[in-house]
Design an enzyme around this catalytic site. Structure first.
Site, short mmCIF file in Angstrom:
data_model
loop_
_atom_site.label_atom_id
_atom_site.label_comp_id
_atom_site.label_asym_id
_atom_site.label_seq_id
_atom_site.Cartn_x
_atom_site.Cartn_y
_atom_site.Cartn_z
N SER A 189 39.49 31.87 1.83
CA SER A 189 40.32 31.47 3.15
C SER A 189 41.07 30.16 3.09
O SER A 189 41.86 30.05 3.84
CB SER A 189 39.42 32.07 4.24
OG SER A 189 39.23 33.37 4.13
N HIS A 192 33.20 42.02 4.00
CA HIS A 192 32.39 41.44 3.14
C HIS A 192 31.16 42.16 2.89
O HIS A 192 30.49 42.65 2.20
CB HIS A 192 31.88 39.93 3.40
CG HIS A 192 32.76 38.93 2.80
ND1 HIS A 192 32.76 38.59 1.80
CD2 HIS A 192 33.77 38.20 3.65
CE1 HIS A 192 33.96 37.64 1.41
NE2 HIS A 192 34.26 37.05 2.79
N THR A 225 39.78 28.97 8.09
CA THR A 225 41.35 29.28 8.55
C THR A 225 41.72 28.25 9.71
O THR A 225 42.82 27.56 9.59
CB THR A 225 41.64 30.54 8.92
OG1 THR A 225 41.03 31.44 7.79
CG2 THR A 225 42.78 31.08 9.33
ZN LIG Z 1 35.78 35.94 3.14
#
Ligand SMILES: [Zn+2]
Length: 559
Positions: free
Chosen positions: A83, A286, A151
């Site tokens: 990410s 995940h 992010t």
């Molecule tokens: Zn991830």
């Protein structure tokens, strides 16, 4: 007791933020197409997950009408993204390496990615949020993770590792961002006050000194009308949406944070840039947890709705909704549907998910207290309304045992193949293209490269990223080849760039936006970044000019 020089930096801080307000460049940029840009990222999902959420919602998703193409997700050193580099490409226009936060790639690149010139290695790369700020637009970030996490961090800071969250928060606080909503309070607060910071910098107090409002729950947030604000709704990450109403009802939803951020930012007549992340869609995938996935993806759907509601009314706002990569290899259909797939009715498919009331994270937290099969059966019955066998309970405990802080992955892994019709292929990320949705002036189309997203945002705002980089990140050693440049690390938690130019000492603390010249302190329009891997330090052009005593106006950043 704050050390005396901290008082001076604190005063400089207040000056700096005033300067940021004053020094920004004139906004009207002929090439500009949109006054406002809103970027919404559902971390870690793609079309199968969107389809799944739509079935469960029983109605179209807010962004369904606006698919314009897709994004290739590979990063500089892998066909499967992390990410941090994925968001760094979206924010800066530069494809970079695994774990990097908006710094240039090093020499380890894929065969298809040309190796970067050495001077770009680990060099901070300016973000569209930093550009919007220099254009006197309002800026904001919203996330359900810590705001220092991969992010959001890529839009507000520069670091060689996504793990450097104390440094990332320090840079963020010195960036003069108007609205910051999410988790991560621990990176503002000193260790002695139950925080994580060990550098003596009580950023929480700094913010208040600089006139920021700090709110910590929905009610306080809803009472905000204007001004600069940090909404710290959790010490670390906020809750999965499915657990939030039960565990922390005072935490606002992603849509509530988005709507409030837009309300505050839209007061700026020059417009605004806002990044919103549905951070935990990724974590649900995940974990192979369909209940967690549905709740956080539908929360994202409502946040996009909030942005579209504003953009439709405003008529001068570009909205981009997308993902940074896919996670989990999610599929509607699994080995249990091999013979069934052409006869899969909606309610039959959705039935198990309708009864799920908790995330695997929350359930594993309950199981951790008493790791017995009976406890597992009781917790799964309560959370997912499933009557599992003793053997399955033992299988979950066995799968969880070797895992450290992601033991909860075991629940979805063991139960989804048997009790649901969704499939997972991995607990990691996957490498496929992800859908891109866009609304408003300057919207792109087709299958684009991840770095193109930054160019779309910059072009919509009339921003020239190359000029922005020249303005914000000058290699100090290069700029003062005729002087002496060093980094004083005598206090490892607070390194300082020291420049000696014609007998005039200059000091620039790393991760902050101040210049000490002689005995005087000056605010800077950007942060000072140090790259330990190369030993190089990067400072704003403004500082170079001041140290050299040059008066020329700074170059514009319009395209
Ligand atoms: Zn991830």
């Amino acid at each position: 007791m704050i050390r005396p020089e901290r008082h001076r930096w604190l005063a400089a801080g207040l000056l700096a933020l005033l300067a940021i307000a004053i020094l920004g460049v004139a906004p009207v940029l002929a090439a500009a197409k949109a006054r406002n840009v809103i970027v919404l990222i559902a971390d870690g999902c793609a079309s199968e997950q969107h389809t799944f959420a739509r079935w469960f919602k029983g109605a179209p998703l807010s962004y369904d009408p606006y698919q314009v193409g897709a994004i290739k997700t590979y990063i500089a050193d892998s066909v499967i993204a992390d990410s941090a580099p994925a968001a760094s490409a979206f924010a800066t226009g530069v494809r970079t390496n695994d774990k990097f936060i908006s710094v240039g790639p090093n020499q380890n690149t894929l065969s298809v990615v040309p190796p970067p010139p050495e001077e770009l290695w680990y060099k901070p790369v300016a973000t569209v949020l930093e550009g919007a700020r220099l254009m006197k637009k309002a800026t904001g970030i919203v996330a359900t993770s810590r705001v220092t996490h991969a992010t959001p961090a890529a839009y507000i800071a520069h670091a060689p590792s996504r793990g450097d969250e104390d440094d990332i928060m320090e840079q963020a606080v010195h960036q003069g961002i108007d609205v910051v909503f999410g988790g991560g309070k621990r990176h503002l607060v000193l260790k002695e006050f139950k925080g994580r910071r060990t550098d003596g910098d009580n950023l929480y107090e700094h913010l208040k000194t600089w006139g920021y409002q700090i709110v910590e729950n929905r009610e306080q947030m809803q009472s905000l009308a204007s001004g600069r604000v940090y909404g710290m709704f959790a010490a670390s990450h906020m809750d999965p949406e499915i657990d939030r109403p039960r565990l922390h009802p005072g935490q606002p939803t992603l849509a509530e944070m988005t709507r409030k951020a837009i309300e505050i930012l839209a007061r700026n007549k020059n417009g605004f840039f806002l990044m919103v992340e549905g951070s935990q869609v990724d974590w649900a995938c995940h974990a192979n947890d369909p209940a967690y996935l549905l709740s956080d993806l539908l929360a994202f759907d409502m946040a996009v709705q909030a942005a579209l509601d504003f953009a439709r009314k405003d008529g001068n706002t570009l909205v981009l909704a997308m993902s940074d990569h896919n996670t989990g290899g999610f599929s509607i259909g699994n080995y249990a549907t091999d013979g069934l797939y052409p006869r899969m009715k909606v309610e039959k498919f959705l039935e198990p998910f309708r009864r799920m009331q908790a995330s695997s994270i929350a359930m594993m937290a309950q199981i951790e207290k008493d790791k017995t099969p009976a406890r597992v059966q009781a917790v799964i019955k309560d959370g997912w309304a499933l009557e599992i066998t003793d053997e399955e309970a033992r299988k979950i405990l066995a799968a969880a045992a070797p895992r450290a802080d992601d033991a909860y992955y075991a629940i979805g892994e063991v139960l989804c193949p048997k009790y649901t019709y969704v499939g997972w292929t991995t607990h990691g990320h996957t490498g496929g293209d992800v859908p891109l949705f866009a609304f408003g002036p300057g919207k792109p189309g087709g299958i684009v490269e991840a770095p193109d997203i930054a160019r779309v945002c910059a072009s919509a705002m009339g921003l020239d990223l190359a000029r922005l980089n020249e303005r914000l990140f000058v290699d100090a050693a290069k700029a003062f080849a005729d002087g002496k440049v060093g980094v004083d690390k005598s206090d490892p938690a607070n390194p300082v760039v020291k420049i000696d130019y014609r007998g005039r000492p200059a000091e620039l603390p790393v991760n902050k936006n101040f210049l000490k010249l002689g005995e005087r302190l000056f605010p800077l329009e950007g942060v000072v970044v140090y790259a330990p891997a190369t030993g190089r330090a990067y400072i704003p052009l403004q500082a170079v000019r001041m140290i050299r005593g040059e008066k020329a106006a700074l170059p514009g950043i319009a395209n």
